[in-house]
Design a protein around this motif. Structure first.
Motif, PDB file in Angstrom:
ATOM      1  N   LEU A  64      -1.989  -5.785   9.630  1.00 50.83           N
ATOM      2  CA  LEU A  64      -3.405  -5.724   9.276  1.00 50.83           C
ATOM      3  C   LEU A  64      -3.726  -6.563   8.037  1.00 50.83           C
ATOM      4  O   LEU A  64      -4.793  -7.159   7.945  1.00 50.83           O
ATOM      5  CB  LEU A  64      -3.838  -4.274   9.042  1.00 50.83           C
ATOM      6  CG  LEU A  64      -3.842  -3.398  10.303  1.00 50.83           C
ATOM      7  CD1 LEU A  64      -4.059  -1.939   9.932  1.00 50.83           C
ATOM      8  CD2 LEU A  64      -4.894  -3.868  11.296  1.00 50.83           C
ATOM      9  N   LEU A  65      -2.779  -6.605   7.105  1.00 51.89           N
ATOM     10  CA  LEU A  65      -2.994  -7.373   5.871  1.00 51.89           C
ATOM     11  C   LEU A  65      -2.641  -8.856   6.030  1.00 51.89           C
ATOM     12  O   LEU A  65      -3.233  -9.710   5.372  1.00 51.89           O
ATOM     13  CB  LEU A  65      -2.155  -6.778   4.730  1.00 51.89           C
ATOM     14  CG  LEU A  65      -2.559  -5.376   4.272  1.00 51.89           C
ATOM     15  CD1 LEU A  65      -1.513  -4.822   3.302  1.00 51.89           C
ATOM     16  CD2 LEU A  65      -3.940  -5.400   3.636  1.00 51.89           C
ATOM     17  N   ASN A  66      -1.651  -9.136   6.873  1.00 50.30           N
ATOM     18  CA  ASN A  66      -1.148 -10.506   7.065  1.00 50.30           C
ATOM     19  C   ASN A  66      -0.899 -10.781   8.530  1.00 50.30           C
ATOM     20  O   ASN A  66       0.256 -10.829   8.963  1.00 50.30           O
ATOM     21  CB  ASN A  66       0.174 -10.686   6.291  1.00 50.30           C
ATOM     22  CG  ASN A  66       0.033 -10.431   4.823  1.00 50.30           C
ATOM     23  OD1 ASN A  66      -0.699 -11.135   4.149  1.00 50.30           O
ATOM     24  ND2 ASN A  66       0.717  -9.414   4.324  1.00 50.30           N
ATOM     25  N   GLY A 110       0.814  -1.209   0.000  1.00 49.93           N
ATOM     26  CA  GLY A 110       0.000   0.000   0.000  1.00 49.93           C
ATOM     27  C   GLY A 110       0.846   1.256   0.000  1.00 49.93           C
ATOM     28  O   GLY A 110       2.076   1.208  -0.099  1.00 49.93           O
ATOM     29  N   HIS A 111       0.160   2.376   0.110  1.00 51.34           N
ATOM     30  CA  HIS A 111       0.789   3.695   0.108  1.00 51.34           C
ATOM     31  C   HIS A 111       0.386   4.422   1.380  1.00 51.34           C
ATOM     32  O   HIS A 111      -0.762   4.318   1.823  1.00 51.34           O
ATOM     33  CB  HIS A 111       0.326   4.528  -1.087  1.00 51.34           C
ATOM     34  CG  HIS A 111       0.369   3.787  -2.376  1.00 51.34           C
ATOM     35  ND1 HIS A 111       1.529   3.559  -3.070  1.00 51.34           N
ATOM     36  CD2 HIS A 111      -0.615   3.218  -3.106  1.00 51.34           C
ATOM     37  CE1 HIS A 111       1.258   2.880  -4.166  1.00 51.34           C
ATOM     38  NE2 HIS A 111      -0.032   2.650  -4.203  1.00 51.34           N
ATOM     39  N   LEU A 112       1.323   5.163   1.962  1.00 52.05           N
ATOM     40  CA  LEU A 112       1.046   5.948   3.159  1.00 52.05           C
ATOM     41  C   LEU A 112       1.572   7.365   2.946  1.00 52.05           C
ATOM     42  O   LEU A 112       2.547   7.571   2.227  1.00 52.05           O
ATOM     43  CB  LEU A 112       1.736   5.322   4.376  1.00 52.05           C
ATOM     44  CG  LEU A 112       1.326   3.901   4.742  1.00 52.05           C
ATOM     45  CD1 LEU A 112       2.273   3.326   5.794  1.00 52.05           C
ATOM     46  CD2 LEU A 112      -0.105   3.865   5.235  1.00 52.05           C
ATOM     47  N   ASP A 113       0.927   8.337   3.577  1.00 51.35           N
ATOM     48  CA  ASP A 113       1.421   9.705   3.556  1.00 51.35           C
ATOM     49  C   ASP A 113       2.483   9.856   4.626  1.00 51.35           C
ATOM     50  O   ASP A 113       2.331   9.371   5.743  1.00 51.35           O
ATOM     51  CB  ASP A 113       0.286  10.699   3.823  1.00 51.35           C
ATOM     52  CG  ASP A 113      -0.737  10.706   2.704  1.00 51.35           C
ATOM     53  OD1 ASP A 113      -0.341  10.600   1.533  1.00 51.35           O
ATOM     54  OD2 ASP A 113      -1.940  10.834   3.004  1.00 51.35           O
ATOM     55  N   ASN A 114       3.563  10.538   4.288  1.00 53.75           N
ATOM     56  CA  ASN A 114       4.669  10.745   5.213  1.00 53.75           C
ATOM     57  C   ASN A 114       4.589  12.164   5.759  1.00 53.75           C
ATOM     58  O   ASN A 114       4.871  13.103   5.031  1.00 53.75           O
ATOM     59  CB  ASN A 114       6.004  10.520   4.488  1.00 53.75           C
ATOM     60  CG  ASN A 114       7.187  10.722   5.390  1.00 53.75           C
ATOM     61  OD1 ASN A 114       7.120  10.467   6.582  1.00 53.75           O
ATOM     62  ND2 ASN A 114       8.284  11.182   4.830  1.00 53.75           N
ATOM     63  N   ALA A 120       4.538   2.403  10.953  1.00 53.17           N
ATOM     64  CA  ALA A 120       3.289   2.422  10.185  1.00 53.17           C
ATOM     65  C   ALA A 120       3.272   1.290   9.156  1.00 53.17           C
ATOM     66  O   ALA A 120       2.243   0.625   8.963  1.00 53.17           O
ATOM     67  CB  ALA A 120       3.108   3.775   9.502  1.00 53.17           C
ATOM     68  N   ALA A 121       4.404   1.056   8.498  1.00 58.42           N
ATOM     69  CA  ALA A 121       4.481  -0.023   7.511  1.00 58.42           C
ATOM     70  C   ALA A 121       4.294  -1.384   8.179  1.00 58.42           C
ATOM     71  O   ALA A 121       3.603  -2.260   7.638  1.00 58.42           O
ATOM     72  CB  ALA A 121       5.818   0.033   6.778  1.00 58.42           C
ATOM     73  N   TYR A 122       4.879  -1.562   9.362  1.00 57.86           N
ATOM     74  CA  TYR A 122       4.713  -2.820  10.090  1.00 57.86           C
ATOM     75  C   TYR A 122       3.244  -3.018  10.487  1.00 57.86           C
ATOM     76  O   TYR A 122       2.712  -4.127  10.378  1.00 57.86           O
ATOM     77  CB  TYR A 122       5.628  -2.865  11.319  1.00 57.86           C
ATOM     78  CG  TYR A 122       5.585  -4.182  12.051  1.00 57.86           C
ATOM     79  CD1 TYR A 122       6.001  -5.349  11.430  1.00 57.86           C
ATOM     80  CD2 TYR A 122       5.120  -4.265  13.350  1.00 57.86           C
ATOM     81  CE1 TYR A 122       5.957  -6.570  12.089  1.00 57.86           C
ATOM     82  CE2 TYR A 122       5.080  -5.486  14.020  1.00 57.86           C
ATOM     83  CZ  TYR A 122       5.499  -6.632  13.378  1.00 57.86           C
ATOM     84  OH  TYR A 122       5.443  -7.841  14.034  1.00 57.86           O
ATOM     85  N   THR A 123       2.601  -1.965  10.897  1.00 59.29           N
ATOM     86  CA  THR A 123       1.170  -2.041  11.222  1.00 59.29           C
ATOM     87  C   THR A 123       0.362  -2.444   9.996  1.00 59.29           C
ATOM     88  O   THR A 123      -0.537  -3.290  10.089  1.00 59.29           O
ATOM     89  CB  THR A 123       0.673  -0.687  11.771  1.00 59.29           C
ATOM     90  OG1 THR A 123       1.440  -0.360  12.933  1.00 59.29           O
ATOM     91  CG2 THR A 123      -0.810  -0.731  12.117  1.00 59.29           C
ATOM     92  N   LEU A 124       0.693  -1.863   8.843  1.00 60.32           N
ATOM     93  CA  LEU A 124       0.005  -2.227   7.600  1.00 60.32           C
ATOM     94  C   LEU A 124       0.206  -3.710   7.307  1.00 60.32           C
ATOM     95  O   LEU A 124      -0.748  -4.419   6.970  1.00 60.32           O
ATOM     96  CB  LEU A 124       0.534  -1.358   6.451  1.00 60.32           C
ATOM     97  CG  LEU A 124      -0.112  -1.519   5.101  1.00 60.32           C
ATOM     98  CD1 LEU A 124      -1.604  -1.175   5.147  1.00 60.32           C
ATOM     99  CD2 LEU A 124       0.598  -0.639   4.073  1.00 60.32           C
ATOM    100  N   LEU A 125       1.433  -4.200   7.471  1.00 55.41           N
ATOM    101  CA  LEU A 125       1.709  -5.624   7.270  1.00 55.41           C
ATOM    102  C   LEU A 125       0.844  -6.474   8.202  1.00 55.41           C
ATOM    103  O   LEU A 125       0.250  -7.469   7.768  1.00 55.41           O
ATOM    104  CB  LEU A 125       3.192  -5.915   7.495  1.00 55.41           C
ATOM    105  CG  LEU A 125       3.582  -7.395   7.443  1.00 55.41           C
ATOM    106  CD1 LEU A 125       3.448  -7.964   6.037  1.00 55.41           C
ATOM    107  CD2 LEU A 125       4.995  -7.584   7.974  1.00 55.41           C
TER     108      LEU A 125
END
Length: 183
Positions: free
Chosen positions: A178-180, A110-114, A171-176
């Motif tokens: 949530l998805l997996n 995905g994409h996140l705003d920095n 944030a990227a780890y949280t996205l991971l």
């Protein structure tokens, strides 16, 4: 997913205050919804890739001295490549440069705003799997960089105890997660 919206703040004019290879500082004169005027200053920066290199229920992290915060910190490999043909290509390049690893599979998460209050920069998050070790080819600015593999439980403890403070990595780890979610 949010849908595009009509801007509530309108740009009246824009001035470049400063620019270099990595960023442009802009100052925009704006009009707010109530008709009042003001200024909004922000950094115009290119997007970058953040890579989560995962194997054996753990992750490869890099550590380096970060000048703005005056200390070393761990994070996932990340960065931008000028004139890269795609975020996917950037992810492969940054992973190899910083860690020496090559990935058989590079999956876009995905994409996140920095820091969306001060910059228009976005990060493209990738999961790298099927990793093969190699020699890093770091840039001069990364000469003090180290890398290490950490089990998932250690990474989570490092986030909790402040060894990993990079908001993009967290944030990227949280996205991971949530998805997996871990099994």
């Amino acid at each position: 997913m949010t849908s595009p919206q009509e801007p509530t703040i309108h740009t009246l004019d824009s001035t470049v205050i400063y620019t270099n290879t990595w960023l442009t500082l802009r100052e925009d004169h704006i009009q707010r919804p109530d008709g009042s005027h003001g200024i909004y200053s922000f950094l115009d920066k290119p997007d970058f890739a953040l890579i989560i290199p995962m194997e054996n229920d753990g992750f490869h992290l890099v550590e380096e001295y970060r000048y703005p915060i005056s200390r070393r910190t761990w994070s996932f490999p990340q960065g931008g490549v000028p004139d890269s043909p795609s975020p996917h290509a950037t992810a492969h390049t940054e992973l190899a440069e910083e860690t020496g690893l090559t990935a058989a599979h590079m999956t876009a998460l995905g994409h996140l705003d920095n820091a969306h209050g001060i910059t228009n920069q976005r990060l493209n998050v990738f999961l790298a799997t099927g990793l093969t070790p190699g020699t890093p080819h770091r840039e001069p600015t990364e000469q003090d960089m180290r890398q290490n593999w950490f089990p998932r439980t250690d990474l989570e403890q490092m986030i909790l105890n402040g060894a990993v403070t990079d908001s993009c990595s967290i944030a990227a780890y949280t996205l991971l997660l949530l998805l997996n979610p871990p099994r």
